[in-house]
Write a protein that holds these residues in place. Structure first.
Motif, short mmCIF file in Angstrom:
data_model
loop_
_atom_site.label_atom_id
_atom_site.label_comp_id
_atom_site.label_asym_id
_atom_site.label_seq_id
_atom_site.Cartn_x
_atom_site.Cartn_y
_atom_site.Cartn_z
N VAL A 60 154.45 -56.27 -68.61
CA VAL A 60 154.11 -55.78 -67.29
C VAL A 60 154.18 -54.26 -67.32
N GLN A 61 153.14 -53.64 -66.85
CA GLN A 61 153.13 -52.18 -66.73
C GLN A 61 153.27 -51.81 -65.26
N LEU A 62 154.07 -50.81 -65.00
CA LEU A 62 154.34 -50.38 -63.63
C LEU A 62 153.98 -48.91 -63.50
N VAL A 63 153.18 -48.61 -62.49
CA VAL A 63 152.78 -47.22 -62.24
C VAL A 63 153.14 -46.86 -60.81
N GLU A 64 154.04 -45.90 -60.67
CA GLU A 64 154.49 -45.49 -59.35
C GLU A 64 153.67 -44.31 -58.83
N SER A 65 153.65 -44.18 -57.53
CA SER A 65 153.04 -43.02 -56.89
C SER A 65 153.83 -42.72 -55.62
N GLY A 66 153.60 -41.54 -55.10
CA GLY A 66 154.35 -41.09 -53.94
C GLY A 66 155.50 -40.21 -54.36
N GLY A 67 156.41 -39.99 -53.45
CA GLY A 67 157.53 -39.10 -53.73
C GLY A 67 157.15 -37.67 -53.44
N SER B 148 154.95 -46.15 -53.87
CA SER B 148 154.17 -47.33 -54.22
C SER B 148 154.30 -47.60 -55.70
N CYS B 149 154.14 -48.86 -56.06
CA CYS B 149 154.25 -49.25 -57.46
C CYS B 149 153.23 -50.34 -57.73
N ALA B 150 152.28 -50.05 -58.57
CA ALA B 150 151.25 -51.02 -58.92
C ALA B 150 151.58 -51.65 -60.26
N ALA B 151 151.56 -52.96 -60.30
CA ALA B 151 151.84 -53.70 -61.52
C ALA B 151 150.55 -54.17 -62.16
N SER B 152 150.53 -54.15 -63.47
CA SER B 152 149.40 -54.68 -64.21
C SER B 152 149.92 -55.41 -65.43
N GLY B 153 149.03 -56.14 -66.06
CA GLY B 153 149.45 -56.93 -67.20
C GLY B 153 149.72 -58.36 -66.77
N ARG B 154 150.89 -58.85 -67.07
CA ARG B 154 151.24 -60.23 -66.75
C ARG B 154 151.69 -60.31 -65.30
N THR B 155 150.69 -60.31 -64.41
CA THR B 155 151.00 -60.28 -62.98
C THR B 155 150.94 -61.65 -62.33
N ALA C 151 166.73 -38.06 -55.84
CA ALA C 151 166.89 -38.80 -57.08
C ALA C 151 165.52 -39.09 -57.67
N VAL C 152 165.52 -39.58 -58.88
CA VAL C 152 164.32 -40.18 -59.46
C VAL C 152 164.34 -41.66 -59.10
N TYR C 153 163.27 -42.12 -58.51
CA TYR C 153 163.17 -43.51 -58.09
C TYR C 153 162.30 -44.27 -59.08
N TYR C 154 162.84 -45.39 -59.56
CA TYR C 154 162.15 -46.21 -60.54
C TYR C 154 161.76 -47.55 -59.92
N CYS C 155 160.53 -47.94 -60.15
CA CYS C 155 160.09 -49.29 -59.81
C CYS C 155 160.46 -50.20 -60.97
N VAL C 156 160.94 -51.38 -60.66
CA VAL C 156 161.32 -52.32 -61.70
C VAL C 156 160.74 -53.69 -61.39
N ALA D 78 166.89 -55.34 -64.93
CA ALA D 78 165.43 -55.41 -64.84
C ALA D 78 164.85 -55.30 -66.22
N ARG D 79 163.77 -56.06 -66.43
CA ARG D 79 163.15 -56.05 -67.75
C ARG D 79 162.13 -54.94 -67.89
N TYR D 80 161.38 -54.69 -66.83
CA TYR D 80 160.30 -53.71 -66.90
C TYR D 80 160.58 -52.55 -65.93
N TRP D 81 160.24 -51.34 -66.39
CA TRP D 81 160.52 -50.14 -65.62
C TRP D 81 159.27 -49.26 -65.53
N GLY D 82 159.10 -48.63 -64.39
CA GLY D 82 158.09 -47.60 -64.26
C GLY D 82 158.61 -46.29 -64.81
N GLN D 83 157.79 -45.27 -64.72
CA GLN D 83 158.15 -43.98 -65.31
C GLN D 83 159.04 -43.15 -64.39
#
Length: 121
Positions: free
Chosen positions: A2-9, A21-28, A92-97, A108-113
């Motif tokens: 799963v790939q996670l791409v965050e936006s905003g902040g 916002s966090c958009a997931a791709s891959g095994r969705t 802080a830095v906010y991570y989508c997981v 969490a197994r998958y993390w955004g940047q």
């Protein structure tokens, strides 16, 4: 995978609002829980909020209850974090997981940047 791409902040003043916002791709197709964690400078990562696939089970850290709202749009494979009444201590830095378990003990197994949120007084 799963790939996670965050936006905003960004940079805001105390009392302001913003949305991550966090958009997931891959095994969705899997119905996994998603959430947000954050890390302030010199601090450990801490749980912020999570939601299961249906949105029926949502959890918040005590320090954001009543101010932040997590939601997800499964049709868009996207999870959101609406942050209201921001405080300087929310900086802080906010991570989508994804594929998240917990709280109280969370993982969490998958993390955004990560996306930087800076709140000035």
């Amino acid at each position: 995978q799963v790939q996670l791409v965050e936006s905003g902040g960004g940079l805001v003043q105390a009392g302001d609002s913003l949305r991550l916002s966090c958009a997931a791709s891959g095994r969705t197709t899997s119905r996994y829980a998603m959430g947000w964690v954050r890390q302030a400078p010199g601090m450990e990562r801490e749980f912020v909020a999570s939601t299961d696939w249906s949105g029926a089970n949502i959890y918040y850290a005590d320090f954001v209850k009543g101010r932040f709202t997590i939601s997800r749009d499964n049709a868009k494979n996207t999870v959101y974090l609406q942050n209201n009444s921001l405080k300087p201590e929310d900086t802080a830095v906010y991570y989508c997981v994804a594929e998240m378990t917990g709280p109280p003990r969370w993982a969490a197994r998958y993390w955004g940047q990560g996306r930087q949120v800076t709140v000035t007084s």
